[in-house]
Structure formats: structure tokens, C-alpha cells
Design an enzyme around this catalytic site. Sequence first.
Site, PDB file in Angstrom:
ATOM      1  N   PRO A  88       0.825  -1.224   0.000  1.00 29.83           N
ATOM      2  CA  PRO A  88       0.000   0.000   0.000  1.00 29.83           C
ATOM      3  C   PRO A  88       0.853   1.265   0.000  1.00 29.83           C
ATOM      4  O   PRO A  88       0.359   2.345  -0.290  1.00 29.83           O
ATOM      5  CB  PRO A  88      -0.825  -0.107   1.292  1.00 29.83           C
ATOM      6  CG  PRO A  88      -0.355  -1.295   2.023  1.00 29.83           C
ATOM      7  CD  PRO A  88       0.644  -2.037   1.193  1.00 29.83           C
ATOM      8  N   GLU A 109       2.397  -7.746   8.722  1.00 30.70           N
ATOM      9  CA  GLU A 109       2.550  -6.275   8.675  1.00 30.70           C
ATOM     10  C   GLU A 109       3.444  -5.837   7.513  1.00 30.70           C
ATOM     11  O   GLU A 109       3.803  -4.676   7.398  1.00 30.70           O
ATOM     12  CB  GLU A 109       3.120  -5.751   9.997  1.00 30.70           C
ATOM     13  CG  GLU A 109       2.145  -5.806  11.159  1.00 30.70           C
ATOM     14  CD  GLU A 109       0.805  -5.142  10.840  1.00 30.70           C
ATOM     15  OE1 GLU A 109       0.810  -4.024  10.316  1.00 30.70           O
ATOM     16  OE2 GLU A 109      -0.238  -5.758  11.109  1.00 30.70           O
ATOM     17  N   ARG A 167      -3.197  -8.282 -20.679  1.00 26.53           N
ATOM     18  CA  ARG A 167      -4.083  -7.707 -21.712  1.00 26.53           C
ATOM     19  C   ARG A 167      -3.317  -6.878 -22.742  1.00 26.53           C
ATOM     20  O   ARG A 167      -3.806  -6.636 -23.835  1.00 26.53           O
ATOM     21  CB  ARG A 167      -5.155  -6.817 -21.061  1.00 26.53           C
ATOM     22  CG  ARG A 167      -6.185  -7.585 -20.268  1.00 26.53           C
ATOM     23  CD  ARG A 167      -7.186  -6.632 -19.639  1.00 26.53           C
ATOM     24  NE  ARG A 167      -7.935  -5.872 -20.623  1.00 26.53           N
ATOM     25  CZ  ARG A 167      -8.975  -6.328 -21.303  1.00 26.53           C
ATOM     26  NH1 ARG A 167      -9.388  -7.559 -21.109  1.00 26.53           N
ATOM     27  NH2 ARG A 167      -9.594  -5.566 -22.178  1.00 26.53           N
ATOM     28  N   ASP A 211     -10.955   0.358 -24.382  1.00 29.19           N
ATOM     29  CA  ASP A 211     -11.031   0.196 -22.924  1.00 29.19           C
ATOM     30  C   ASP A 211     -10.801   1.531 -22.224  1.00 29.19           C
ATOM     31  O   ASP A 211     -10.051   2.368 -22.723  1.00 29.19           O
ATOM     32  CB  ASP A 211      -9.923  -0.749 -22.427  1.00 29.19           C
ATOM     33  CG  ASP A 211     -10.337  -2.201 -22.502  1.00 29.19           C
ATOM     34  OD1 ASP A 211     -11.522  -2.479 -22.679  1.00 29.19           O
ATOM     35  OD2 ASP A 211      -9.440  -3.058 -22.371  1.00 29.19           O
TER      36      ASP A 211
END
Length: 250
Positions: free
Chosen positions: A88, A115, A153, A168
Site C-alpha cells: 500500500p 505487517e 491484456r 477500454d
Amino acid sequence: MRIDILTLFPELVEGALTAGLLGKAIEKGILDVGVTNIRDFAHDRHRTVDDEPYGGGAGMVMQCAPIYEAVESLRGRNSLERVILLSPRGRRLDQPMVRALAGRPDMVLLCARYEGVDERVSSDLVTDEISIGDYVLSGGELPALVVVEAVSRMLPGVIGDWESVETDSFFSGMLGPPQYTRPPVFRGMEVPAVLREGNHAAIARWRRKEALRVTRARRPDLLVNMTEEDKKLLAELALEARTPERENEP
Ligand code: SAM
């Protein structure tokens, strides 16, 4: 392209690699994905890969040695030039990043748990950190699959019809236009006539304008580097907004 995924939950990743277009890409040999269990590189008979954080605090931290050794075990199969930690704290994944990654011959995707990893892994072994959004999941496996699927893709031969990639969302820097399929009328809702009339130039113009309409409404931040044609279409949209249809007028 070769992608190696390092994880404590190989089964979580492996299932997703057999389904849909991603499964087909792997079957056709366009993409080669290896899954390595970090626990196989633990040093004790309990197969421990985590330990308490120095300085105290909640949760456990993944240790350096099993991760370094898992990465090093890939030598010969993977150049190890890009060792990407899903985190993150990483740079938020977007389509330009996906396209850049798709141009590489290989990469390693490191999925953490608990963690996260010992900071020495991220500062020394890892070359990039990628986040899939501003929220926290319990592990990097789903984010790694997001990267694999998005990158796949972009590889030639994965999507049969390249035009569908070009339309897209984000490919051309904006959101995609609306799509319709049969029947032409469903519960009183009609497919726009232009899409049924077979005039390809008119269809392309309509799609571009509708892509601009939805992008302007939902993600105006994406409306940069507009072409002259885009500017014209945006002006039309602005005019339409100022002169709403008066449906009930005679
Ligand atoms: N303590 C970490 C922090 O605050 O940054 C969160 C650890 S999270 C519970 C466990 C692991 O899941 C992370 O180390 C990462 O590998 C993965 N992860 C969680 N959320 C993610 C996200 N938004 N993007 C990418 N990976 C994520």
C-alpha cells in the site's frame, strides 16, 4: 514474458491463473507465470518466515532470509531486474505503468503478508513498490493478480481483437464509451440509433463524444492533452448542457 510470483499462499494465485483470457495466454505460451512458495525457503522445521517487530508493536514482520533466498532461486529463469513488492506504500498502479511493465521481458512480484516485509527487503532487494489503491488488504496475492491480468491484456495475441483494448477505459487516457448489445429495445430503453446504422465514421465520432461525456462527468482530471477534435466535441457537450432538450414542447 515471464512473471514470477512469490507468495505464502500459492493456491490463492494458481487458481486464478487457469481461468479466462489469462489462462489462455498461459496455455498459448504468450505468458509464463511461475509461483514460488516463500515458506519453502524457511530455515527451521516449523517453516517460520515471520518474526516480531523490533521495538515492539502489533503484528509480525516477514523476515529477510526466506525472501532473499526465494528471489535468488529464480536466477536463470528470471533476470531479476525488476523485483516488485506489492505494497500500500507503493506507487499507485495505472494504465501507463501497466503498459511499461508489459514491455519488459520479465519481472518478479513479491506478495507480503502480516505487517509487511523487513525494511531491508524493500530498500535493497526490491526495485519498485506498487499499490493497487488506497486501502489495505491482508496480502499481496490479489494485487499481484491485478498486475498480471492488466499486463497480460497488453501482450500481443492475448486479446483477439485489439480494437477492444483500444476502446477500454484509460487506454486512450480517458474512460471508455457506453456499449450496447441485442435487443435493440429493452423495457422501453433504446440502443442509440447511430450504433445501428452502420456508418463507421459516425459511430467512431459518437463513441469519442460519449467517452468524453463520461470522462468529463466522472474523471475530469483525465481530460488533458485533448486533440482539436476532442475540443470540438467538448464544446458540443457544453452547448448541450446549456440547452437541455425540451421534450414536452409541441
Ligand atoms: N502494515 C502495512 C502498511 O500499513 O503498509 C500493511 C500490510 S498488509 C496487512 C499485508 C500486505 O498486503 C502488504 O505488505 C502488501 O503486500 C499487501 N497489500 C495490502 N494492501 C495493498 C495494496 N493496496 N496494494 C498492494 N499491496 C497491498
